[in-house]
Write an enzyme that holds these catalytic residues in place. Sequence first.
Site, PDB file in Angstrom:
ATOM      1  CE  LYS A  24      -1.271   1.995   3.793  1.00 52.46           C
ATOM      2  NZ  LYS A  24      -1.317   3.401   4.174  1.00 52.46           N
ATOM      3  CG  ASN A  25       2.833   2.631   3.466  1.00 50.69           C
ATOM      4  OD1 ASN A  25       1.652   2.949   3.438  1.00 50.69           O
ATOM      5  ND2 ASN A  25       3.505   2.458   4.600  1.00 50.69           N
ATOM      6  CB  CYS A 120      -3.693   7.112  10.971  1.00 48.65           C
ATOM      7  SG  CYS A 120      -4.044   5.613  10.115  1.00 48.65           S
ATOM      8  NE  ARG A 125       1.078  10.438  10.172  1.00 48.51           N
ATOM      9  CZ  ARG A 125       0.706   9.389   9.454  1.00 48.51           C
ATOM     10  NH1 ARG A 125      -0.465   8.861   9.606  1.00 48.51           N
ATOM     11  NH2 ARG A 125       1.536   8.864   8.576  1.00 48.51           N
ATOM     12  N   PRO A 126       2.895  16.664  11.064  1.00 47.32           N
ATOM     13  CG  PRO A 126       4.733  17.811  11.920  1.00 47.32           C
ATOM     14  CD  PRO A 126       3.870  16.604  12.145  1.00 47.32           C
ATOM     15  CG  ASP A 310       3.591   1.466   9.149  1.00 49.75           C
ATOM     16  OD1 ASP A 310       3.302   2.354   9.952  1.00 49.75           O
ATOM     17  OD2 ASP A 310       3.686   1.668   7.925  1.00 49.75           O
ATOM     18  NE  ARG A 402      -7.121   5.499   5.616  1.00 47.39           N
ATOM     19  CZ  ARG A 402      -6.245   6.238   6.273  1.00 47.39           C
ATOM     20  NH1 ARG A 402      -6.449   6.551   7.529  1.00 47.39           N
ATOM     21  NH2 ARG A 402      -5.159   6.695   5.678  1.00 47.39           N
TER      22      ARG A 402
HETATM   23  C1  UD1 Z   1       4.977   6.837   5.777  1.00 44.78           C
HETATM   24  C2  UD1 Z   1       4.014   5.670   5.709  1.00 44.78           C
HETATM   25  C3  UD1 Z   1       3.590   5.227   7.097  1.00 44.78           C
HETATM   26  C4  UD1 Z   1       4.817   4.930   7.939  1.00 44.78           C
HETATM   27  C5  UD1 Z   1       5.804   6.103   7.915  1.00 44.78           C
HETATM   28  C6  UD1 Z   1       7.119   5.782   8.619  1.00 44.78           C
HETATM   29  C7  UD1 Z   1       2.860   6.031   3.605  1.00 44.78           C
HETATM   30  C8  UD1 Z   1       1.573   6.343   2.918  1.00 44.78           C
HETATM   31  N1  UD1 Z   1       2.846   6.078   4.946  1.00 44.78           N
HETATM   32  O1  UD1 Z   1       4.270   7.902   6.395  1.00 44.78           O
HETATM   33  O2  UD1 Z   1       2.784   4.045   6.987  1.00 44.78           O
HETATM   34  O3  UD1 Z   1       4.417   4.687   9.276  1.00 44.78           O
HETATM   35  O4  UD1 Z   1       6.114   6.450   6.555  1.00 44.78           O
HETATM   36  O5  UD1 Z   1       7.699   4.632   8.080  1.00 44.78           O
HETATM   37  O6  UD1 Z   1       3.845   5.715   2.984  1.00 44.78           O
HETATM   38  N2  UD1 Z   1       7.337  14.599  10.007  1.00 44.78           N
HETATM   39  C9  UD1 Z   1       7.426  15.937  10.297  1.00 44.78           C
HETATM   40  N3  UD1 Z   1       7.292  16.839   9.278  1.00 44.78           N
HETATM   41  C10 UD1 Z   1       7.075  16.452   7.997  1.00 44.78           C
HETATM   42  C11 UD1 Z   1       7.005  15.072   7.707  1.00 44.78           C
HETATM   43  C12 UD1 Z   1       7.136  14.173   8.740  1.00 44.78           C
HETATM   44  O7  UD1 Z   1       7.621  16.321  11.448  1.00 44.78           O
HETATM   45  O8  UD1 Z   1       6.963  17.315   7.126  1.00 44.78           O
HETATM   46  C13 UD1 Z   1       7.452  13.624  11.104  1.00 44.78           C
HETATM   47  C14 UD1 Z   1       6.129  12.865  11.313  1.00 44.78           C
HETATM   48  O9  UD1 Z   1       5.230  13.578  12.117  1.00 44.78           O
HETATM   49  C15 UD1 Z   1       6.612  11.605  11.973  1.00 44.78           C
HETATM   50  C16 UD1 Z   1       7.983  11.376  11.310  1.00 44.78           C
HETATM   51  O10 UD1 Z   1       8.370  12.616  10.753  1.00 44.78           O
HETATM   52  O11 UD1 Z   1       6.785  11.792  13.345  1.00 44.78           O
HETATM   53  C17 UD1 Z   1       7.966  10.315  10.240  1.00 44.78           C
HETATM   54  O12 UD1 Z   1       7.035  10.659   9.239  1.00 44.78           O
HETATM   55  P1  UD1 Z   1       7.216  10.231   7.725  1.00 44.78           P
HETATM   56  O13 UD1 Z   1       8.443   9.370   7.586  1.00 44.78           O
HETATM   57  O14 UD1 Z   1       7.119  11.441   6.880  1.00 44.78           O
HETATM   58  O15 UD1 Z   1       5.950   9.295   7.504  1.00 44.78           O
HETATM   59  P2  UD1 Z   1       4.872   9.394   6.353  1.00 44.78           P
HETATM   60  O16 UD1 Z   1       5.519   9.623   5.041  1.00 44.78           O
HETATM   61  O17 UD1 Z   1       3.773  10.274   6.779  1.00 44.78           O
END
Ligand code: UD1
Length: 425
Positions: A24-25, A120, A125-126, A310, A402
């Site tokens: 999915k990711n 979720c 999650r900024p 995950d 989802r």
């Molecule tokens: C993706 C995956 C999710 C997985 C995560 C970490 C998808 C659709 N989702 O989520 O299933 O759990 O990777 O392996 O692929 N952060 C910030 N600012 C930002 C972006 C991220 O502070 O602009 C923080 C997030 O709040 C979190 C951390 O960085 O605490 C990791 O987030 P990120 O690696 O970006 O995860 P996603 O891409 O949202």
Amino acid sequence: MHSEFLVLEKSPALCGISDLNGAKNAVLVIMASLILTSGKSKLCNVPFSHDVFQMIALLESLGAGVVIHEESQSLTIDTTTIIKHAVNAEIMKKMRASILVMGPLLARFGKAAIALPGGCLIGDRPVDMHLNAFARMGAEISLDGSCVYAQAVHLKAQKFILAYPSVGATENIMMAATLIQGKTTIVNAALEPEVFDLAAILKKMGAHIDLLPAGVIEIVGVPELKPVTHTIIMDRLEAGTLLLATAVTGGEIALPQGPGHSLEVFLEKLCEMGHSVDTGIDGIGIYFKATKSPKAVSFKTMPYPGFPTDLQAPMMVAQCLADGTSTVTETVFENRMLHVRELQKMGAHIELEGMIAKIKGVDRLYGAHLIAPDIRASAALVIAGIAAHGSSTLSGIHHLLRGYQNLCGTLQKLGARIIYKSEAI
Ligand code: UD1
């Protein structure tokens, strides 16, 4: 109005051979990446989970033509007809991965407008890293209520040093950079297998991308990318979930397509618990037999190749039923312990302090009325429900739908006692 829920009964040891679905990711970002091209692409091994249908709706709302071939698990996506650059707030709110269309829209059309993403409830999650990166590339970013607008005549290649290897930010920068003249460098990039699958399809489209050691990705922009056919990688997280469902019921499972090479730290932890785990040649194929007396192990979630966040919730269920005490530390998301309360309802001994859970294994969990708080926690609660004595109900199953294509069906084939119910309310 109907209320949908699952009834989960104590199940016999799961046993059998199982296929996996595509990741999915990986598929969500890959679908977004097709915006970079103009033409008809084909994606194979697509998992038809609800998030994928949301991404289809998103692409269609931009003007893309999407043909779904459910029987062959594939999608044909025609991006020639994309005329819009603004994403409908309703779609954005349902799925955080919608932010991943921003880089491709900006790179191809010079503009993108999106509502701030949903998904979720696992923390704030900024998306600051995404927006800061686009601003550094030269895009003008403005906020209006919950809508973000990005606009640029020419995006500029840059060196990005990420404070944290965010998966989504790495993917968005990488996609935008494929069409920017010059060399973009991402230092401390995320190295998840799904990021590599994205790089693989972008390269097939004609992008110049080098994945260098120590988490550096270099992208040299090209004037245009062409449509492609691509097969999505197998879902390592679905594989991990099936292994844990088998572990807690004391069973045996073969996943011939299992990406063992992408789950090394996780599989090592299963071995430490006393389970028998073998992988096939080149790490493809996972063969698992549960021990009758699992030992508790501690673990800490980390960016890849560390223990995947995950799989934290499903792995916690296994610790609740293991012999001894363990500590589970969540370091990736600041609010990813919402399953703890539900497991406590089932009789689990867990003390939670911030994102650190101290667990004392118990002989049994007991059926309870459970509410799924997020995608991965919903999978964890299904696992807990089929291991627990008595009967459980699980509501909030839209989260499960989802993230997985028919996880319950797959578990049922292996012997799990799960009944889907829909009742008028
Ligand atoms: C993706 C995956 C999710 C997985 C995560 C970490 C998808 C659709 N989702 O989520 O299933 O759990 O990777 O392996 O692929 N952060 C910030 N600012 C930002 C972006 C991220 O502070 O602009 C923080 C997030 O709040 C979190 C951390 O960085 O605490 C990791 O987030 P990120 O690696 O970006 O995860 P996603 O891409 O949202």
